[in-house]
Scaffold this motif. Sequence first.
Motif, PDB file in Angstrom:
ATOM      1  N   LEU A 392       0.808  -1.211   0.000  1.00 41.48           N
ATOM      2  CA  LEU A 392       0.000   0.000   0.000  1.00 41.48           C
ATOM      3  C   LEU A 392       0.844   1.264   0.000  1.00 41.48           C
ATOM      4  O   LEU A 392       0.306   2.376   0.024  1.00 41.48           O
ATOM      5  CB  LEU A 392      -0.944  -0.004   1.209  1.00 41.48           C
ATOM      6  CG  LEU A 392      -1.981  -1.125   1.222  1.00 41.48           C
ATOM      7  CD1 LEU A 392      -2.839  -1.037   2.479  1.00 41.48           C
ATOM      8  CD2 LEU A 392      -2.854  -1.084  -0.018  1.00 41.48           C
ATOM      9  N   LEU A 393       2.168   1.109  -0.038  1.00 47.95           N
ATOM     10  CA  LEU A 393       3.039   2.269  -0.221  1.00 47.95           C
ATOM     11  C   LEU A 393       3.116   2.675  -1.684  1.00 47.95           C
ATOM     12  O   LEU A 393       3.776   3.654  -2.036  1.00 47.95           O
ATOM     13  CB  LEU A 393       4.454   1.958   0.294  1.00 47.95           C
ATOM     14  CG  LEU A 393       4.604   1.814   1.808  1.00 47.95           C
ATOM     15  CD1 LEU A 393       5.980   1.279   2.158  1.00 47.95           C
ATOM     16  CD2 LEU A 393       4.356   3.149   2.504  1.00 47.95           C
ATOM     17  N   ARG A 394       2.433   1.925  -2.554  1.00 50.93           N
ATOM     18  CA  ARG A 394       2.406   2.224  -3.994  1.00 50.93           C
ATOM     19  C   ARG A 394       0.951   2.365  -4.440  1.00 50.93           C
ATOM     20  O   ARG A 394       0.456   1.603  -5.264  1.00 50.93           O
ATOM     21  CB  ARG A 394       3.096   1.095  -4.775  1.00 50.93           C
ATOM     22  CG  ARG A 394       4.523   0.830  -4.342  1.00 50.93           C
ATOM     23  CD  ARG A 394       5.056  -0.488  -4.905  1.00 50.93           C
ATOM     24  NE  ARG A 394       5.048  -0.503  -6.369  1.00 50.93           N
ATOM     25  CZ  ARG A 394       5.363  -1.581  -7.096  1.00 50.93           C
ATOM     26  NH1 ARG A 394       5.692  -2.715  -6.497  1.00 50.93           N
ATOM     27  NH2 ARG A 394       5.344  -1.519  -8.406  1.00 50.93           N
ATOM     28  N   TRP A 447       8.093  -1.895   2.479  1.00 53.76           N
ATOM     29  CA  TRP A 447       6.918  -2.682   2.888  1.00 53.76           C
ATOM     30  C   TRP A 447       7.345  -3.968   3.580  1.00 53.76           C
ATOM     31  O   TRP A 447       6.781  -4.356   4.607  1.00 53.76           O
ATOM     32  CB  TRP A 447       6.061  -2.985   1.667  1.00 53.76           C
ATOM     33  CG  TRP A 447       4.791  -3.712   1.990  1.00 53.76           C
ATOM     34  CD1 TRP A 447       4.561  -5.049   1.924  1.00 53.76           C
ATOM     35  CD2 TRP A 447       3.589  -3.119   2.470  1.00 53.76           C
ATOM     36  NE1 TRP A 447       3.282  -5.339   2.319  1.00 53.76           N
ATOM     37  CE2 TRP A 447       2.654  -4.168   2.657  1.00 53.76           C
ATOM     38  CE3 TRP A 447       3.190  -1.810   2.744  1.00 53.76           C
ATOM     39  CZ2 TRP A 447       1.360  -3.942   3.112  1.00 53.76           C
ATOM     40  CZ3 TRP A 447       1.891  -1.585   3.189  1.00 53.76           C
ATOM     41  CH2 TRP A 447       1.006  -2.643   3.377  1.00 53.76           C
ATOM     42  N   GLU A 448       8.330  -4.625   3.017  1.00 50.86           N
ATOM     43  CA  GLU A 448       8.843  -5.863   3.595  1.00 50.86           C
ATOM     44  C   GLU A 448       9.431  -5.603   4.987  1.00 50.86           C
ATOM     45  O   GLU A 448       9.244  -6.395   5.914  1.00 50.86           O
ATOM     46  CB  GLU A 448       9.918  -6.452   2.667  1.00 50.86           C
ATOM     47  CG  GLU A 448      10.415  -7.818   3.088  1.00 50.86           C
ATOM     48  CD  GLU A 448       9.376  -8.909   2.877  1.00 50.86           C
ATOM     49  OE1 GLU A 448       9.391  -9.902   3.634  1.00 50.86           O
ATOM     50  OE2 GLU A 448       8.558  -8.768   1.949  1.00 50.86           O
ATOM     51  N   LYS A 449      10.111  -4.493   5.130  1.00 50.18           N
ATOM     52  CA  LYS A 449      10.800  -4.182   6.374  1.00 50.18           C
ATOM     53  C   LYS A 449       9.858  -3.739   7.505  1.00 50.18           C
ATOM     54  O   LYS A 449      10.003  -4.173   8.651  1.00 50.18           O
ATOM     55  CB  LYS A 449      11.812  -3.065   6.127  1.00 50.18           C
ATOM     56  CG  LYS A 449      12.616  -2.651   7.353  1.00 50.18           C
ATOM     57  CD  LYS A 449      13.643  -1.576   6.980  1.00 50.18           C
ATOM     58  CE  LYS A 449      14.456  -1.140   8.181  1.00 50.18           C
ATOM     59  NZ  LYS A 449      15.452  -0.075   7.801  1.00 50.18           N
ATOM     60  N   TYR A 450       8.856  -2.899   7.152  1.00 49.47           N
ATOM     61  CA  TYR A 450       8.051  -2.286   8.206  1.00 49.47           C
ATOM     62  C   TYR A 450       6.618  -2.794   8.309  1.00 49.47           C
ATOM     63  O   TYR A 450       5.991  -2.647   9.371  1.00 49.47           O
ATOM     64  CB  TYR A 450       7.984  -0.761   7.984  1.00 49.47           C
ATOM     65  CG  TYR A 450       9.315  -0.077   8.181  1.00 49.47           C
ATOM     66  CD1 TYR A 450       9.894   0.026   9.434  1.00 49.47           C
ATOM     67  CD2 TYR A 450      10.003   0.455   7.096  1.00 49.47           C
ATOM     68  CE1 TYR A 450      11.111   0.666   9.610  1.00 49.47           C
ATOM     69  CE2 TYR A 450      11.215   1.096   7.243  1.00 49.47           C
ATOM     70  CZ  TYR A 450      11.777   1.184   8.508  1.00 49.47           C
ATOM     71  OH  TYR A 450      12.986   1.805   8.675  1.00 49.47           O
ATOM     72  N   PHE A 451       6.058  -3.350   7.252  1.00 51.18           N
ATOM     73  CA  PHE A 451       4.635  -3.647   7.268  1.00 51.18           C
ATOM     74  C   PHE A 451       4.313  -5.140   7.191  1.00 51.18           C
ATOM     75  O   PHE A 451       3.421  -5.621   7.891  1.00 51.18           O
ATOM     76  CB  PHE A 451       3.922  -2.923   6.121  1.00 51.18           C
ATOM     77  CG  PHE A 451       3.943  -1.438   6.273  1.00 51.18           C
ATOM     78  CD1 PHE A 451       2.991  -0.788   7.028  1.00 51.18           C
ATOM     79  CD2 PHE A 451       4.945  -0.689   5.674  1.00 51.18           C
ATOM     80  CE1 PHE A 451       3.010   0.593   7.183  1.00 51.18           C
ATOM     81  CE2 PHE A 451       4.979   0.690   5.812  1.00 51.18           C
ATOM     82  CZ  PHE A 451       4.017   1.332   6.572  1.00 51.18           C
ATOM     83  N   ASN A 454       4.216  -6.908  10.372  1.00 46.85           N
ATOM     84  CA  ASN A 454       3.249  -6.443  11.370  1.00 46.85           C
ATOM     85  C   ASN A 454       1.856  -7.015  11.129  1.00 46.85           C
ATOM     86  O   ASN A 454       0.861  -6.481  11.586  1.00 46.85           O
ATOM     87  CB  ASN A 454       3.172  -4.908  11.328  1.00 46.85           C
ATOM     88  CG  ASN A 454       4.452  -4.277  11.826  1.00 46.85           C
ATOM     89  OD1 ASN A 454       5.169  -4.872  12.623  1.00 46.85           O
ATOM     90  ND2 ASN A 454       4.756  -3.079  11.348  1.00 46.85           N
ATOM     91  N   GLY A 455       1.819  -8.081  10.333  1.00 43.28           N
ATOM     92  CA  GLY A 455       0.528  -8.752  10.122  1.00 43.28           C
ATOM     93  C   GLY A 455      -0.301  -8.187   9.011  1.00 43.28           C
ATOM     94  O   GLY A 455      -1.462  -8.525   8.850  1.00 43.28           O
ATOM     95  N   ARG A 456       0.282  -7.294   8.188  1.00 46.45           N
ATOM     96  CA  ARG A 456      -0.473  -6.721   7.067  1.00 46.45           C
ATOM     97  C   ARG A 456      -0.427  -7.643   5.855  1.00 46.45           C
ATOM     98  O   ARG A 456       0.481  -8.407   5.707  1.00 46.45           O
ATOM     99  CB  ARG A 456       0.081  -5.342   6.695  1.00 46.45           C
ATOM    100  CG  ARG A 456      -0.225  -4.285   7.755  1.00 46.45           C
ATOM    101  CD  ARG A 456       0.258  -2.930   7.270  1.00 46.45           C
ATOM    102  NE  ARG A 456      -0.011  -1.901   8.255  1.00 46.45           N
ATOM    103  CZ  ARG A 456      -1.137  -1.214   8.321  1.00 46.45           C
ATOM    104  NH1 ARG A 456      -2.092  -1.446   7.463  1.00 46.45           N
ATOM    105  NH2 ARG A 456      -1.315  -0.290   9.226  1.00 46.45           N
TER     106      ARG A 456
END
Length: 456
Positions: A392-394, A447-451, A454-456
Amino acid sequence: MLSRFKQFLLVGLLSGLFGILSLIRNDSLFRRAYSAIAWLAERLVRKDYYIEKIRWIKGLFDEGHPSLQVTKKILRGTNPHHRRTIIRAFIINQLLVGTNKRKAFSEQNDGFYPPGFFVISPSMKCNLNCYGCYAGYYRKNAELRFEEIDRTLSEAKEMGIYFCVVSGGEPLFHPRIFDIFERHNDVIFHMYTNGSLIDEETCRRMARVGNVIPAISVEGFEKETDERRGKGHFARVMKAMDLLREARILFGFSATLTRQNTELLNSDRFVDFMIEKGCVLGWYFMYVPIGREPNLDIMPTPEQRGAQVERLARLRATKPIFLADFWNDGPVVGGCISGGRKYFHVNAMGDVEPCVFCHFATHNIRTSSLKEALRAPLFESIRCNLPVYENLLRPCVIIDRPEVGRNAIFEHGAYFTHDGAEIIYEGLAHEIDGYAKAYGKIADGLWEKYFRGNGR
């Protein structure tokens, strides 16, 4: 649906509760009192989306997040009439009454759930000539009549929309803008302004209507702001902020991220200065080549955009100000919000555009209803083809999934709403595709690193 009597009682109850909160100085007691209000709100709101947000905000307060400081600042420093009007227009009408009306509208219209807000540009008149202005190629004499704005807001409220963003041009040039605010005093208006027309009388009128929260455009400090907006403009912005703060009106800043100023606008020095001036919120908008003299060299690099994601997370965790990023907050709002999914734009000619930055349309409020425009094939095409990447960062149909915007335009006979609007979809298409690909690699890593973890 809440009856008028129940709404009246709720306004009185919440006004009293927030009034009590404003007097509490002990942080622990403040958090417990807010928890009680959050408990009440959970039982009044019927939509899971808002319940989730209420619980998320409550969790921030429980952890001593800077949001606690901002909330106390708002409650203690805001004009009481302004505070009561916001409670009625936003908390009661938008979040409670509006949510229920939007749900009922959905049930009656084949599952189409109306957007939560919309943007309207009453006038394209402006006293500035900023390079790269996203609205720079619209006709400068374009202006909506009072009756057209009034009807549009009434139609929006019928669908359950009580939150309206006002843009332009410069909104304060519209001769009847305060008549609109006053007539629709059950709506909360978030107004983007260059600040040059805000004087003592304007502040008095804002205080009287109570339902306007301005966001003033700024490019950095004096050097950066005056370079883009004209010599002496920074001083006028500072004066406007001082007047709003003295009038105890909630306000914020709006900043356009470019290749030249991105690091400055994300610096502690700049954000601390905005907090010192009295801003309770701040908006970041990345420059994209859709306005006056489109230029990719002004656009932040993919690397700068990626760094913005990380930088903003740190600022939010440490600064007592609400910060939002139109392009990089996809994870917060579930992706792209255009095409009537969560918002749309009515420009000063009456064209109903999918987004403030998507300058094409098939419908106009002068010949169609809002409902017809939102249910039109153009908007439905965008909603059905919004970026479906897990990342969702894109999210954007202009610069992350540009083929979605192009296909919608050409498959559904959309017209461009001003000369030059086609450039980003035609002449710059190859460059935009390259940008999307380059940023995609960076965004996938973030996205891989932060999201993902976290279960997204």
